[in-house]
Scaffold this motif. Structure first.
Motif, mmCIF file in Angstrom:
data_model
loop_
_atom_site.group_PDB
_atom_site.id
_atom_site.type_symbol
_atom_site.label_atom_id
_atom_site.label_comp_id
_atom_site.label_asym_id
_atom_site.label_seq_id
_atom_site.Cartn_x
_atom_site.Cartn_y
_atom_site.Cartn_z
ATOM 1 N N GLU A 90 1.072 -1.418 0.103
ATOM 2 C CA GLU A 90 -0.060 0.127 -0.313
ATOM 3 C C GLU A 90 0.585 1.298 0.203
ATOM 4 O OE1 GLU A 90 -4.077 -1.588 2.136
ATOM 5 O OE2 GLU A 90 -2.391 -0.771 3.707
ATOM 6 N N ALA A 91 2.293 0.744 0.682
ATOM 7 C CA ALA A 91 2.967 2.619 1.184
ATOM 8 C C ALA A 91 3.173 2.841 -0.438
ATOM 9 C CB ALA A 91 4.152 2.112 1.498
ATOM 10 N N ARG A 105 1.541 7.235 -5.987
ATOM 11 C CA ARG A 105 0.587 8.669 -6.212
ATOM 12 C C ARG A 105 1.212 10.106 -6.570
ATOM 13 N NH1 ARG A 105 -4.758 5.693 -3.735
ATOM 14 N NH2 ARG A 105 -4.564 3.256 -5.145
ATOM 15 N N VAL A 106 1.813 9.947 -5.258
ATOM 16 C CA VAL A 106 2.399 10.990 -4.943
ATOM 17 C C VAL A 106 3.703 11.314 -6.402
ATOM 18 C CG1 VAL A 106 5.016 12.957 -3.484
ATOM 19 C CG2 VAL A 106 2.500 11.199 -2.631
ATOM 20 N N LEU A 107 4.132 10.571 -6.646
ATOM 21 C CA LEU A 107 5.210 11.012 -7.953
ATOM 22 C C LEU A 107 4.625 11.061 -8.972
ATOM 23 C CD1 LEU A 107 8.040 8.277 -7.504
ATOM 24 C CD2 LEU A 107 8.064 10.671 -6.594
ATOM 25 N N SER A 137 -5.329 18.345 -5.641
ATOM 26 C CA SER A 137 -5.321 18.787 -4.015
ATOM 27 C C SER A 137 -4.355 18.001 -3.437
ATOM 28 C CB SER A 137 -6.600 18.682 -3.117
ATOM 29 O OG SER A 137 -6.612 19.690 -1.531
ATOM 30 N N SER A 138 -3.440 18.779 -2.186
ATOM 31 C CA SER A 138 -2.697 17.717 -1.196
ATOM 32 C C SER A 138 -3.397 17.474 -0.180
ATOM 33 C CB SER A 138 -1.654 18.639 -0.979
ATOM 34 O OG SER A 138 -1.942 20.040 -0.063
ATOM 35 N N LEU A 176 -1.660 7.309 0.246
ATOM 36 C CA LEU A 176 -0.356 8.008 0.586
ATOM 37 C C LEU A 176 -0.488 7.875 2.963
ATOM 38 C CD1 LEU A 176 -2.106 11.362 -1.274
ATOM 39 C CD2 LEU A 176 -0.128 9.730 -1.656
ATOM 40 N N ASP A 177 -1.853 8.088 3.283
ATOM 41 C CA ASP A 177 -2.157 8.037 4.697
ATOM 42 C C ASP A 177 -0.493 6.152 5.240
ATOM 43 O OD1 ASP A 177 -3.270 9.325 5.820
ATOM 44 O OD2 ASP A 177 -4.408 8.296 6.626
ATOM 45 N N ARG A 178 -0.535 5.462 4.594
ATOM 46 C CA ARG A 178 -0.027 4.441 4.406
ATOM 47 C C ARG A 178 1.324 4.117 4.603
ATOM 48 N NH1 ARG A 178 0.565 0.509 7.038
ATOM 49 N NH2 ARG A 178 0.313 -1.521 5.445
ATOM 50 N N LEU A 179 1.881 5.160 3.414
ATOM 51 C CA LEU A 179 3.204 6.098 3.476
ATOM 52 C C LEU A 179 3.893 6.780 4.363
ATOM 53 C CD1 LEU A 179 5.341 6.793 1.393
ATOM 54 C CD2 LEU A 179 3.720 8.180 0.104
ATOM 55 N N ASN A 180 2.400 7.815 4.940
ATOM 56 C CA ASN A 180 3.421 8.763 5.361
ATOM 57 C C ASN A 180 3.611 8.407 6.931
ATOM 58 O OD1 ASN A 180 4.337 10.532 3.217
ATOM 59 N ND2 ASN A 180 1.794 11.273 2.278
ATOM 60 N N ARG A 181 2.493 7.482 6.989
ATOM 61 C CA ARG A 181 2.083 7.393 8.358
ATOM 62 C C ARG A 181 1.730 6.038 8.785
ATOM 63 N NH1 ARG A 181 -2.203 12.568 9.677
ATOM 64 N NH2 ARG A 181 -1.716 13.816 8.945
ATOM 65 N N PRO A 182 3.055 5.401 8.767
ATOM 66 C CA PRO A 182 3.016 3.840 8.726
ATOM 67 C C PRO A 182 2.252 3.536 10.583
ATOM 68 C CG PRO A 182 4.994 3.931 9.087
ATOM 69 C CD PRO A 182 4.387 5.395 8.155
#
Length: 299
Positions: free
Chosen positions: A152-153, A159-161, A168-169, A176-182
């Motif tokens: 998932e991350a 998707r970010v890249l 909209s950020s 994105l939560d899984r990437l930024n907030r594991p």
């Protein structure tokens, strides 16, 4: 937190303000120490919010403690800042503090300097002597498990890249939560001390990190690729060779399957049996096709 009155709350003999912090390790305990550095443009995109940077910098270190079965106790923080504002720093601290409310851990020192944005965290945890989970110890016939969902991350990073400048950020995206907030699997790691023979957190990719267990244990593995829980929209091979999952992969004896299933229910956390440890070195799939343990490379 359930049973919060019983949560260990670390203390320091001497905290921030002197040349060194002083801590005492309780009798019968060992100190587990780990450190990670996150560099802007390498470990997180420049567009990452300061809250998420602060959160992730601590989360990935807590994941290391989880993999060893350690109770979080203390941490130090070193930050290199370029031209970040006071508001940026406040948001960064808020992200980090959001985790300390879930996993009580005490900041006892660190450093700040000027330069390209990077964050280094060192964590310290406590483990009863002789009970640490390590990468060594997996035995022939052990079941191989992984917590949560893999890949998932990686989808979040893709998707970010690929995001356009006008996207909209603030738009919510669970990937994105899984990437930024594991989610550091601290509770699972503590519970596995009496169950697992070997354990590692999945930071560089499932295959690459499982291979560390195999190398340290002098063993091999046969994986059921169809059983691995992967992210919707991602291929199995993409998911198991990507990084940033911060789930736990562990080996446990087959007779503890009921115990592992009970842990999954108690923690409301999927824990999936994905293969078996073999005496024959190497890694193969369910059809005995060789698997190359590729993943994120640091250099």
């Amino acid at each position: 937190m359930p049973h919060s009155e019983n949560v260990f709350r670390p203390q320091a003999d001497l905290g921030i303000g002197d040349d060194c912090a002083l801590v005492s390790v309780p009798a019968g305990m060992q100190l587990a120490v780990s450190a990670d550095t996150l560099v802007c443009g390498v470990h997180f995109p420049e567009s990452t919010s300061p809250f998420d940077i602060g959160y992730k910098a601590l989360a990935v270190n807590l994941s290391d403690l989880a993999a060893m079965g350690a109770t979080p106790a203390w941490f130090t923080l070193c930050v290199t800042l370029q031209d970040q504002s006071e508001q940026w720093v406040e948001a960064f601290c808020d992200g980090m503090a959001s985790l300390t409310r879930i996993h009580p851990i005490l900041l006892i020192g660190g450093d700040t300097t000027r330069g390209p944005l990077s964050v280094s965290v060192q964590v310290m945890g406590l483990i009863p002597v002789g009970e640490a989970l390590t990468r060594a110890g997996a035995q022939d016939g052990d079941d191989i498990y992984v917590s949560g969902c893999i890949g998932e991350a990686a989808l979040g990073l893709a998707r970010v890249l690929k995001a356009s400048e006008n996207q909209s950020s603030s738009q919510y995206d669970p990937m994105l939560d899984r990437l930024n907030r594991p989610t550091p699997r601290v509770a699972l790691g503590l519970a596995l001390r009496s169950v697992a023979h070997a354990c590692i957190d999945v930071s560089d990719g499932l295959l690459a990190d499982l291979n560390h267990i195999l190398h340290s244990s002098g063993a091999g593995a046969r994986l059921d690729l169809d059983a691995i829980p992967v992210a919707d929209g991602a291929s199995t091979m993409q998911s198991i060779t990507a990084g940033d999952d911060y789930e736990l992969c562990f080996a446990a004896p087959a007779h503890r399957r009921d115990t592992v299933n009970e842990l999954a229910r108690a923690l409301s956390l999927p824990i999936t049996r994905i293969g078996v440890i073999t005496a024959q070195p190497g890694m193969v799939d369910q059809n005995n096709h060789p698997l190359t343990p590729t993943g994120y490379t640091h250099f």
